[in-house]
Scaffold this motif. Structure first.
Motif, PDB file in Angstrom:
ATOM      1  N   LYS A  16       0.822  -1.211   0.000  1.00 60.04           N
ATOM      2  CA  LYS A  16       0.000   0.000   0.000  1.00 60.04           C
ATOM      3  C   LYS A  16       0.852   1.256   0.000  1.00 60.04           C
ATOM      4  CE  LYS A  16      -4.216  -1.750   2.218  1.00 60.04           C
ATOM      5  NZ  LYS A  16      -5.114  -1.629   3.412  1.00 60.04           N
ATOM      6  N   ALA A  17       1.885   1.266   0.814  1.00 60.71           N
ATOM      7  CA  ALA A  17       2.752   2.449   0.895  1.00 60.71           C
ATOM      8  C   ALA A  17       3.439   2.698  -0.445  1.00 60.71           C
ATOM      9  CB  ALA A  17       3.786   2.258   1.998  1.00 60.71           C
ATOM     10  N   GLN A  18       3.859   1.648  -1.111  1.00 60.46           N
ATOM     11  CA  GLN A  18       4.500   1.822  -2.415  1.00 60.46           C
ATOM     12  C   GLN A  18       3.512   2.379  -3.433  1.00 60.46           C
ATOM     13  OE1 GLN A  18       6.808   2.633  -4.199  1.00 60.46           O
ATOM     14  NE2 GLN A  18       8.058   0.838  -4.663  1.00 60.46           N
ATOM     15  N   LEU A  19       2.317   1.838  -3.467  1.00 57.63           N
ATOM     16  CA  LEU A  19       1.313   2.316  -4.421  1.00 57.63           C
ATOM     17  C   LEU A  19       0.953   3.783  -4.163  1.00 57.63           C
ATOM     18  CD1 LEU A  19      -1.034  -0.801  -4.565  1.00 57.63           C
ATOM     19  CD2 LEU A  19       0.629  -0.077  -6.280  1.00 57.63           C
ATOM     20  N   GLU A  20       0.831   4.154  -2.905  1.00 58.07           N
ATOM     21  CA  GLU A  20       0.523   5.556  -2.588  1.00 58.07           C
ATOM     22  C   GLU A  20       1.649   6.479  -3.023  1.00 58.07           C
ATOM     23  OE1 GLU A  20      -2.313   6.802  -1.655  1.00 58.07           O
ATOM     24  OE2 GLU A  20      -3.131   4.769  -1.663  1.00 58.07           O
ATOM     25  N   SER A  21       2.883   6.014  -2.928  1.00 53.73           N
ATOM     26  CA  SER A  21       4.007   6.852  -3.356  1.00 53.73           C
ATOM     27  C   SER A  21       4.009   7.030  -4.874  1.00 53.73           C
ATOM     28  CB  SER A  21       5.339   6.255  -2.875  1.00 53.73           C
ATOM     29  OG  SER A  21       5.700   5.095  -3.604  1.00 53.73           O
ATOM     30  N   ILE A  22       3.509   6.044  -5.606  1.00 53.56           N
ATOM     31  CA  ILE A  22       3.367   6.190  -7.056  1.00 53.56           C
ATOM     32  C   ILE A  22       2.263   7.180  -7.376  1.00 53.56           C
ATOM     33  CG2 ILE A  22       2.710   4.980  -9.173  1.00 53.56           C
ATOM     34  CD1 ILE A  22       4.058   2.472  -8.000  1.00 53.56           C
ATOM     35  N   SER A  24       1.344   9.622  -5.713  1.00 57.66           N
ATOM     36  CA  SER A  24       1.722  10.964  -5.281  1.00 57.66           C
ATOM     37  C   SER A  24       2.831  11.593  -6.123  1.00 57.66           C
ATOM     38  CB  SER A  24       2.180  10.916  -3.810  1.00 57.66           C
ATOM     39  OG  SER A  24       1.142  10.451  -2.972  1.00 57.66           O
ATOM     40  N   GLN A  25       3.233  10.935  -7.206  1.00 53.72           N
ATOM     41  CA  GLN A  25       4.319  11.463  -8.018  1.00 53.72           C
ATOM     42  C   GLN A  25       3.974  12.823  -8.639  1.00 53.72           C
ATOM     43  OE1 GLN A  25       7.630   9.968  -8.727  1.00 53.72           O
ATOM     44  NE2 GLN A  25       6.872   9.127  -6.794  1.00 53.72           N
ATOM     45  N   ASN A  29       2.128  11.487 -15.786  1.00 52.43           N
ATOM     46  CA  ASN A  29       1.883  10.737 -17.013  1.00 52.43           C
ATOM     47  C   ASN A  29       2.489   9.343 -16.909  1.00 52.43           C
ATOM     48  OD1 ASN A  29       1.003  10.183 -19.603  1.00 52.43           O
ATOM     49  ND2 ASN A  29       2.684  11.267 -20.611  1.00 52.43           N
ATOM     50  N   TRP A  30       1.917   8.525 -16.053  1.00 45.50           N
ATOM     51  CA  TRP A  30       2.400   7.168 -15.825  1.00 45.50           C
ATOM     52  C   TRP A  30       1.262   6.161 -15.934  1.00 45.50           C
ATOM     53  CZ3 TRP A  30      -0.287   4.805 -11.993  1.00 45.50           C
ATOM     54  CH2 TRP A  30      -0.856   5.622 -10.998  1.00 45.50           C
ATOM     55  N   ARG A  31       1.650   4.946 -16.197  1.00 43.64           N
ATOM     56  CA  ARG A  31       0.713   3.828 -16.067  1.00 43.64           C
ATOM     57  C   ARG A  31       1.447   2.699 -15.352  1.00 43.64           C
ATOM     58  NH1 ARG A  31       0.157   2.505 -22.467  1.00 43.64           N
ATOM     59  NH2 ARG A  31       2.354   2.099 -22.917  1.00 43.64           N
ATOM     60  N   VAL A  94       9.415   2.686  -1.122  1.00 42.32           N
ATOM     61  CA  VAL A  94       8.608   3.902  -1.194  1.00 42.32           C
ATOM     62  C   VAL A  94       9.363   4.904  -2.066  1.00 42.32           C
ATOM     63  CG1 VAL A  94       7.686   5.878   0.090  1.00 42.32           C
ATOM     64  CG2 VAL A  94       7.480   3.576   1.040  1.00 42.32           C
ATOM     65  N   TRP A  95       8.677   5.427  -3.072  1.00 44.55           N
ATOM     66  CA  TRP A  95       9.291   6.397  -3.969  1.00 44.55           C
ATOM     67  C   TRP A  95       9.124   7.814  -3.429  1.00 44.55           C
ATOM     68  CZ3 TRP A  95       7.992   5.028  -9.790  1.00 44.55           C
ATOM     69  CH2 TRP A  95       8.517   3.757 -10.068  1.00 44.55           C
ATOM     70  N   LYS A  96      10.164   8.617  -3.556  1.00 44.84           N
ATOM     71  CA  LYS A  96      10.023  10.042  -3.275  1.00 44.84           C
ATOM     72  C   LYS A  96       9.186  10.682  -4.388  1.00 44.84           C
ATOM     73  CE  LYS A  96      14.285  10.476  -0.607  1.00 44.84           C
ATOM     74  NZ  LYS A  96      15.528  11.250  -0.362  1.00 44.84           N
ATOM     75  N   ARG A  97       8.546  11.814  -4.067  1.00 51.81           N
ATOM     76  CA  ARG A  97       7.527  12.374  -4.952  1.00 51.81           C
ATOM     77  C   ARG A  97       8.067  12.762  -6.321  1.00 51.81           C
ATOM     78  NH1 ARG A  97       4.857  16.770  -4.032  1.00 51.81           N
ATOM     79  NH2 ARG A  97       2.919  15.983  -4.948  1.00 51.81           N
ATOM     80  N   ASP A  98       9.353  13.074  -6.413  1.00 52.33           N
ATOM     81  CA  ASP A  98       9.895  13.526  -7.697  1.00 52.33           C
ATOM     82  C   ASP A  98      10.755  12.460  -8.377  1.00 52.33           C
ATOM     83  OD1 ASP A  98      11.976  13.568  -5.923  1.00 52.33           O
ATOM     84  OD2 ASP A  98      12.671  15.591  -6.406  1.00 52.33           O
ATOM     85  N   LYS A  99      10.584  11.213  -7.997  1.00 51.34           N
ATOM     86  CA  LYS A  99      11.418  10.144  -8.559  1.00 51.34           C
ATOM     87  C   LYS A  99      11.277  10.058 -10.079  1.00 51.34           C
ATOM     88  CE  LYS A  99      12.483   5.202  -8.079  1.00 51.34           C
ATOM     89  NZ  LYS A  99      12.621   4.871  -9.510  1.00 51.34           N
ATOM     90  N   ILE A 100      10.057   9.976 -10.567  1.00 51.83           N
ATOM     91  CA  ILE A 100       9.873   9.872 -12.011  1.00 51.83           C
ATOM     92  C   ILE A 100      10.356  11.142 -12.703  1.00 51.83           C
ATOM     93  CG2 ILE A 100       8.224   9.534 -13.879  1.00 51.83           C
ATOM     94  CD1 ILE A 100       6.442   7.984 -12.004  1.00 51.83           C
ATOM     95  N   TYR A 101      10.015  12.286 -12.149  1.00 50.19           N
ATOM     96  CA  TYR A 101      10.384  13.566 -12.767  1.00 50.19           C
ATOM     97  C   TYR A 101      11.895  13.700 -12.911  1.00 50.19           C
ATOM     98  CZ  TYR A 101      11.253  18.544 -13.293  1.00 50.19           C
ATOM     99  OH  TYR A 101      11.720  19.755 -13.731  1.00 50.19           O
ATOM    100  N   GLU A 102      12.641  13.441 -11.839  1.00 49.16           N
ATOM    101  CA  GLU A 102      14.092  13.607 -11.871  1.00 49.16           C
ATOM    102  C   GLU A 102      14.752  12.599 -12.817  1.00 49.16           C
ATOM    103  OE1 GLU A 102      15.848  15.966 -10.686  1.00 49.16           O
ATOM    104  OE2 GLU A 102      14.273  16.957  -9.529  1.00 49.16           O
ATOM    105  N   THR A 103      14.227  11.384 -12.823  1.00 52.90           N
ATOM    106  CA  THR A 103      14.787  10.368 -13.706  1.00 52.90           C
ATOM    107  C   THR A 103      14.486  10.685 -15.161  1.00 52.90           C
ATOM    108  OG1 THR A 103      14.351   8.761 -11.933  1.00 52.90           O
ATOM    109  CG2 THR A 103      14.997   7.882 -14.073  1.00 52.90           C
ATOM    110  N   MET A 104      13.258  11.122 -15.422  1.00 58.35           N
ATOM    111  CA  MET A 104      12.876  11.481 -16.784  1.00 58.35           C
ATOM    112  C   MET A 104      13.678  12.674 -17.297  1.00 58.35           C
ATOM    113  SD  MET A 104      11.169  11.008 -19.514  1.00 58.35           S
ATOM    114  CE  MET A 104       9.795   9.920 -19.190  1.00 58.35           C
ATOM    115  N   LYS A 105      13.936  13.622 -16.434  1.00 61.48           N
ATOM    116  CA  LYS A 105      14.719  14.792 -16.831  1.00 61.48           C
ATOM    117  C   LYS A 105      16.102  14.362 -17.326  1.00 61.48           C
ATOM    118  CE  LYS A 105      16.027  17.650 -13.581  1.00 61.48           C
ATOM    119  NZ  LYS A 105      15.997  18.714 -12.538  1.00 61.48           N
ATOM    120  N   LYS A 106      16.721  13.436 -16.633  1.00 62.24           N
ATOM    121  CA  LYS A 106      18.026  12.923 -17.048  1.00 62.24           C
ATOM    122  C   LYS A 106      17.901  12.127 -18.342  1.00 62.24           C
ATOM    123  CE  LYS A 106      22.433  11.920 -16.422  1.00 62.24           C
ATOM    124  NZ  LYS A 106      23.493  12.947 -16.487  1.00 62.24           N
ATOM    125  N   MET A 107      16.861  11.314 -18.450  1.00 63.06           N
ATOM    126  CA  MET A 107      16.644  10.524 -19.656  1.00 63.06           C
ATOM    127  C   MET A 107      16.471  11.424 -20.874  1.00 63.06           C
ATOM    128  SD  MET A 107      16.220   7.651 -21.335  1.00 63.06           S
ATOM    129  CE  MET A 107      15.951   6.325 -20.145  1.00 63.06           C
TER     130      MET A 107
END
Length: 311
Positions: A16-22, A24-25, A29-31, A94-107
């Motif tokens: 549950k905690a992992q899903l909530e962290s997703i 909250s990103q 634009n994720w699936r 548990v992912w931090k709120r900007d995990k996808i954003y920061e990784t995508m920025k580098k990508m």
């Protein structure tokens, strides 16, 4: 669009905690595509509840029969996934709120520089926490004494890419779509790192983007390489255990050369890979000369010592 690949198996305690962290990103634009490997606890119920909240973004796959391991589950998910970008996700972190954003920025920066046809993997640092999310170490790389940027001659003997932090692009995914030597692949993230290093690029975000939860059921987990207890345990496990790990490492590279041989033959790295893949059958002195001459050495003095004594 980022496709998050989540492998689950009896993960009700922390899922549950992992899903909530997703959810909250900051990057929305994720699936999420989950592959459940035959859970018999409340995992599927938790996933169903989450899908009810995000019906257009969540897909649940029940593996029948079960794939049998996290490695197989993730590779199966990746082989059947669609999208320009993919991230691996463990059920207990548990992912931090900007995990996808920061990784995508580098990508995006790397694709702009090297092109979208270049296989690219981006990974990050991570914070190590206990089962209650209490901090153990701010930086996993310092805690485990791993190199943040790694050369191929080190990567073939020691992986420093943690899959649950990683994003790969479609150009890298394509290398998973052909028949693979599943029995020789150590982990999905290790194989992805090898593909990116040999055929493309690896990028690193030098900050923690998630909390890496340590508990009794971790399939891999973080190891404090400077902890005397850990070092004594490795020494107690002894030569045979270490040699088995080294053989598996060499067999993985052997499988890599067998799989992508035609693409590798013209590369400068081909002889390094082919020789390492067959190295265990050449005798200890040949192995030691190879380690020295090609600097195929693990990070850390204790790891190097064990490699010289037992490798």
């Amino acid at each position: 669009m980022v496709t998050i690949l989540l492998a689950t198996y009896n993960g009700e305690d922390y899922l549950k905690a992992q899903l909530e962290s997703i959810a909250s990103q900051t990057y929305g634009n994720w699936r999420l595509v989950t592959g459940d490997d035959g859970s018999c606890d409340g995992t599927l119920g938790i996933l169903e509840d989450f899908r009810t909240r995000y019906p257009d973004q969540v897909k649940i796959i029940k593996n029948e029969p079960a794939t049998g391991s996290a490695r197989n589950n993730f590779i199966n998910l990746l082989r059947n996934a669609h999208g320009p970008y993919f991230m691996f996700c463990d059920q207990d972190d548990v992912w931090k709120r900007d995990k996808i954003y920061e990784t995508m920025k580098k990508m995006e920066a790397m694709e702009e520089r090297y092109g979208k046809d270049t296989p690219i993997l981006v990974h990050t640092d991570l914070s190590v926490v206990d089962e209650n999310l209490e901090m153990i170490a701010e930086s996993f790389f310092q805690y485990a004494n791993l190199p943040k940027r790694i050369a191929l001659n080190q990567l073939i003997v020691q992986n420093s890419v943690t899959g649950c932090t990683a994003m790969i692009n479609r150009a890298l995914q394509k290398y998973f779509l052909q028949p693979l030597p599943m029995g020789k692949i150590l982990m999905h993230d290790y194989w992805a790192a090898l593909v990116a290093k040999i055929f493309g690029r690896i990028g690193f975000v030098n900050e923690p983007t998630m909390y890496y939860r340590q508990h009794g059921n971790n399939s891999v987990g973080a190891k404090n390489s400077k902890n005397p207890v850990f070092l004594m345990q490795r020494l107690k496990e002894g030569k045979e255990s270490y040699r088995k790990q080294m053989i598996k490492s060499m067999e993985q590279i052997q499988g890599f050369v067998e799989t992508y041989g035609e693409e590798i033959e013209g590369l400068d790295e081909y002889n390094l890979l082919k020789t390492y893949g067959n190295l265990y059958y050449k005798g200890k002195m040949r192995r030691l000369f190879f380690y020295r001459n090609h600097q195929v050495l693990k990070e850390g003095n204790i790891r190097k010592l064990m490699q010289w004594l037992w490798g």
